[in-house]
Design a protein around this motif. Structure first.
Motif, PDB file in Angstrom:
ATOM      1  N   GLY A  89      51.555  49.649  41.726  1.00  0.00           N
ATOM      2  CA  GLY A  89      50.630  48.614  41.272  1.00  0.00           C
ATOM      3  C   GLY A  89      49.182  49.019  41.452  1.00  0.00           C
ATOM      4  N   ILE A  90      48.262  48.074  41.156  1.00  0.00           N
ATOM      5  CA  ILE A  90      46.850  48.435  41.023  1.00  0.00           C
ATOM      6  C   ILE A  90      46.051  48.345  42.318  1.00  0.00           C
ATOM      7  CG2 ILE A  90      46.877  47.632  38.633  1.00  0.00           C
ATOM      8  CD1 ILE A  90      45.078  45.273  39.648  1.00  0.00           C
ATOM      9  N   GLN A  91      46.687  48.155  43.473  1.00  0.00           N
ATOM     10  CA  GLN A  91      45.910  48.012  44.707  1.00  0.00           C
ATOM     11  C   GLN A  91      44.993  49.210  44.961  1.00  0.00           C
ATOM     12  OE1 GLN A  91      45.594  45.379  46.621  1.00  0.00           O
ATOM     13  NE2 GLN A  91      47.074  44.178  45.443  1.00  0.00           N
ATOM     14  N   TYR A  92      45.410  50.401  44.535  1.00  0.00           N
ATOM     15  CA  TYR A  92      44.596  51.592  44.769  1.00  0.00           C
ATOM     16  C   TYR A  92      43.273  51.540  44.010  1.00  0.00           C
ATOM     17  CZ  TYR A  92      43.204  56.501  45.014  1.00  0.00           C
ATOM     18  OH  TYR A  92      42.499  57.667  45.223  1.00  0.00           O
ATOM     19  N   VAL A  93      43.216  50.798  42.898  1.00  0.00           N
ATOM     20  CA  VAL A  93      42.002  50.735  42.078  1.00  0.00           C
ATOM     21  C   VAL A  93      40.823  50.188  42.881  1.00  0.00           C
ATOM     22  CG1 VAL A  93      40.958  49.712  40.013  1.00  0.00           C
ATOM     23  CG2 VAL A  93      43.336  50.463  39.974  1.00  0.00           C
ATOM     24  N   TYR A  94      41.102  49.343  43.848  1.00  0.00           N
ATOM     25  CA  TYR A  94      40.021  48.723  44.612  1.00  0.00           C
ATOM     26  C   TYR A  94      39.296  49.712  45.513  1.00  0.00           C
ATOM     27  CZ  TYR A  94      42.346  44.534  42.917  1.00  0.00           C
ATOM     28  OH  TYR A  94      42.909  43.578  42.107  1.00  0.00           O
ATOM     29  N   ILE A  95      39.729  50.969  45.521  1.00  0.00           N
ATOM     30  CA  ILE A  95      38.999  52.005  46.253  1.00  0.00           C
ATOM     31  C   ILE A  95      37.632  52.239  45.625  1.00  0.00           C
ATOM     32  CG2 ILE A  95      39.711  54.069  44.961  1.00  0.00           C
ATOM     33  CD1 ILE A  95      40.181  55.446  47.676  1.00  0.00           C
ATOM     34  N   ALA A  96      37.431  51.705  44.416  1.00  0.00           N
ATOM     35  CA  ALA A  96      36.129  51.819  43.756  1.00  0.00           C
ATOM     36  C   ALA A  96      35.010  51.292  44.655  1.00  0.00           C
ATOM     37  CB  ALA A  96      36.148  51.068  42.428  1.00  0.00           C
ATOM     38  N   GLY A  97      35.288  50.219  45.394  1.00  0.00           N
ATOM     39  CA  GLY A  97      34.288  49.690  46.318  1.00  0.00           C
ATOM     40  C   GLY A  97      33.940  50.684  47.406  1.00  0.00           C
ATOM     41  N   GLY A  98      34.938  51.418  47.897  1.00  0.00           N
ATOM     42  CA  GLY A  98      34.697  52.445  48.904  1.00  0.00           C
ATOM     43  C   GLY A  98      33.879  53.605  48.361  1.00  0.00           C
ATOM     44  N   HIS A 247      47.790  49.739  51.054  1.00  0.00           N
ATOM     45  CA  HIS A 247      46.573  49.645  50.253  1.00  0.00           C
ATOM     46  C   HIS A 247      46.007  48.234  50.253  1.00  0.00           C
ATOM     47  CE1 HIS A 247      47.492  53.418  47.593  1.00  0.00           C
ATOM     48  NE2 HIS A 247      46.885  53.733  48.729  1.00  0.00           N
ATOM     49  N   SER A 248      45.680  47.693  51.424  1.00  0.00           N
ATOM     50  CA  SER A 248      44.968  46.415  51.460  1.00  0.00           C
ATOM     51  C   SER A 248      43.519  46.668  51.052  1.00  0.00           C
ATOM     52  CB  SER A 248      45.014  45.816  52.862  1.00  0.00           C
ATOM     53  OG  SER A 248      44.250  46.603  53.761  1.00  0.00           O
ATOM     54  N   LEU A 249      42.788  45.602  50.748  1.00  0.00           N
ATOM     55  CA  LEU A 249      41.381  45.752  50.359  1.00  0.00           C
ATOM     56  C   LEU A 249      40.579  46.392  51.484  1.00  0.00           C
ATOM     57  CD1 LEU A 249      39.214  45.182  48.213  1.00  0.00           C
ATOM     58  CD2 LEU A 249      38.811  42.977  49.320  1.00  0.00           C
ATOM     59  N   PHE A 250      40.847  45.987  52.717  1.00  0.00           N
ATOM     60  CA  PHE A 250      40.161  46.553  53.866  1.00  0.00           C
ATOM     61  C   PHE A 250      40.449  48.047  53.999  1.00  0.00           C
ATOM     62  CE2 PHE A 250      40.076  47.074  58.662  1.00  0.00           C
ATOM     63  CZ  PHE A 250      38.701  47.101  58.750  1.00  0.00           C
ATOM     64  N   THR A 251      41.684  48.419  53.751  1.00  0.00           N
ATOM     65  CA  THR A 251      42.076  49.827  53.871  1.00  0.00           C
ATOM     66  C   THR A 251      41.414  50.699  52.812  1.00  0.00           C
ATOM     67  OG1 THR A 251      44.209  49.326  54.911  1.00  0.00           O
ATOM     68  CG2 THR A 251      44.027  51.419  53.736  1.00  0.00           C
TER      69      THR A 251
END
Length: 583
Positions: A89-98, A247-251
């Motif tokens: 799923g797309i949880q990895y996409v949120y690494i954009a913030g990092g 892959h939580s948002l915090f992670t």
């Protein structure tokens, strides 16, 4: 193509339509790279050591920015990210913030120091801040990380080539790498940068082409979104502070941000590019372009993962074994989507190989700089002649390149490339980020503390990373995946005893050591914290460094502003600040 009543093997063979036009496009890319190397090696005048390693420190901003993108975005990203989205799923996409956070931190706290020192090897900083032994240790960490990373980078495009042509991985790997070793060897940094420019354009072009054609074929963007949403692949970020959640948002924001920080801010591969630019302002512009370009490519790769599911949502190619490995999903989509358009599958393969070759050429050029500056010049008093220097640099490129090609045999036996690459890199990345960060942000740390902290971190993270990989390989740790189906398959296949990728993690987690359960994205930050903590404690017990005795240019601007200038008493600084004057 009518595949009704066909076998999986028949369908797989039918999709391998890599024709003359495709080979022509692929070979043309290699020839262009070779020609650029020949030009800068033989036609652009005599190449000095500074020109070979640093491009004369007068490179243009935009080509360097594209080179940064090409060097960082390897085939691991191009093939591993779509697989990640398809499977988890797309949880990895949120690494954009990092990634964005990394750009801000690097541009304000790290880059100003290294650019002002005008280094050739990043690890020269460690000698100025600590001593030669710490410099040697930092160079060792880089070398170890590079030699374990490059074989994965090389293996990935060979895997794609195998999917679309059937040619053995160990046939195409040495053939293509010889071209890369050649143009890196003879052309130096300028050849690497300008081939990176070509390769970046090919990468973006290939991904955009696949996305447009694939989206049209499945019925439009709304169909892609709906099928992924219904399967649970599109979901809001997981708002949890639990470091065990993969892959939580915090992670992805915090752990992923520090992973990117190590690769961008203290890594010879990347910093060597920034230091070729004449001013800090130009380097910061290149950093901004790099962040935007990297985010764009991550989003393209992530969408292609959604597109793969939308295309095969009723017939999972991993279950049917139409894709022999997880990281062959995108090549499968390419051949299925572009099979009737001669030359375009060749463009895709050229794009994947471009990503790998840019990373490999960058790594080899950086390794040559490290061997010359850190392993030879720092320890031997005899100065090499220009001819001897040239021979040494080119020998390093050839030898390291050949070793990495040979190590592809080892990589072939390992699992998914994205997590595997980021997990194993945690062994050295944490110590590397920690040593540089303690030098920049902890002025009390001395050379003994830095060495003890770095060694302690290397041992600790080796235990954690290798222990985790062993637990994954033995089945003690598995990860919850998104649902797949084979109900709509129109060809026959052998049904596996268990689903190819469906598994759960809850049944194993409580039985596994707590650090082995931690998300792999935390490895770099964990290692950095361990090394800095050990170094600080060790320094406090072994004559800590007096901050006033340090050259302030060796400290981050973030810390520098809190320290008095040399020769100025602290009370004078305080009075000047109170009066609004400059001390």
């Amino acid at each position: 193509m009518d595949v009704t009543n066909s076998s999986m093997e028949d369908v797989g063979m039918a999709l391998r339509r890599f024709g003359l036009a495709d080979y022509s496009v692929f070979v043309s890319m290699l020839l262009i790279c070779a020609v650029i190397g020949v030009y800068y090696g033989f036609c652009a005048g005599k190449v000095s050591e500074a020109e070979y390693l640093m491009g004369g420190r007068n490179m243009q901003t935009f080509p360097v920015a594209l080179s940064l993108i090409a060097s960082f975005i390897s085939g691991i990203t191009l093939l591993g990210t779509p697989t990640e989205i398809y499977v988890y799923g797309i949880q990895y996409v949120y690494i954009a913030g990092g990634v964005i956070a990394m750009g801000v931190i690097m541009g304000s706290a790290y880059l100003p120091v290294f650019h002002s020192l005008q280094l050739i090897s990043t690890y020269e900083y460690l000698e100025r801040r600590f001593n030669k032994h710490v410099r040697l240790f930092g160079s060792f960490l880089f070398s170890l990380g590079l030699v374990t990373w490059l074989p994965i980078v090389i293996y990935v495009p060979a895997l794609a080539f195998n999917q679309v042509t059937g040619i053995n991985v160990h046939v195409i790997t040495p053939a293509v790498c010889i071209v890369c070793i050649f143009y890196t060897c003879v052309g130096g940094l300028k050849a690497v940068v300008w081939t990176d420019v070509i390769q970046t354009l090919i990468m973006f072009g290939a991904m955009v082409l696949i996305i447009i054609k694939g989206t049209i074929d499945v019925g439009g963007f709304s169909v892609v979104w709906e099928r992924n949403y219904d399967s649970g692949r599109i979901e809001a970020p997981i708002l949890s502070l639990d470091p065990n959640i993969r892959h939580s948002l915090f992670t992805v924001m915090c752990g992923g941000g520090f992973f990117w920080l190590q690769l961008s801010a203290v890594n010879q591969n990347m910093l060597q590019r920034y230091l070729t630019l004449p001013t800090l302002h130009a380097a910061r512009i290149a950093l901004c372009v790099f962040v935007v370009g990297a985010l764009g490519l991550i989003l393209l790769c992530s969408y292609s993962g959604m597109l793969i599911f939308a295309t095969y949502y009723k017939c999972d190619p991993l279950t049917t074994k139409l894709a022999a490995a997880k990281d062959q999903l995108l090549p499968l989509l390419v051949m299925d989507t572009l099979k009737d358009l001669p030359g375009l599958p060749g463009l895709f393969v050229a794009g994947v190989f471009s990503a790998a070759l840019s990373s490999m050429s960058t790594g080899l050029n950086s390794m040559a700089a490290v061997v010359l500056e850190d392993f030879y010049k720092a320890w031997f008093t005899h100065r090499l002649s220009p001819r001897q220097t040239d021979i040494l640099l080119k020998t390093v490129v050839v030898v390291v390149g050949s070793v990495c090609v040979a190590l592809v045999f080892v990589v072939e036996r390992l699992g998914g490339v994205l997590q595997m690459s980021m997990s194993l890199s945690g062994i050295t990345h944490g110590a590397s980020l920690g040593i540089f960060s303690m030098g920049l942000f902890l002025p009390w740390v001395n050379s003994k503390g830095a060495m003890v902290g770095g060694v302690a971190c290397l041992g600790f993270m080796s235990w954690v990373c290798l222990g985790t990989q062993a637990a994954i390989a033995s089945g003690d740790i598995s990860f919850e995946t998104k649902p797949v189906s084979v109900e709509g398959c129109t060809y026959s296949f052998v049904t596996p005893p268990t689903p190819a990728i469906n598994s759960t993690v809850e049944q194993h987690k409580d039985e596994v050591f707590v650090l082995y359960r931690m998300s792999y994205l935390w490895y770099t930050l964990l290692g950095a914290v361990v090394s800095m903590a050990v170094a600080l404690v060790t320094s406090l017990f072994t004559n800590p460094t007096d901050p006033a005795s340090l050259d302030p240019m060796l400290l981050s601007p973030v810390i520098r502003r809190f320290l008095p200038k040399k020769g100025v008493k602290q009370q004078d600084v305080d009075m000047a600040l109170l009066s609004g004057c400059k001390p």
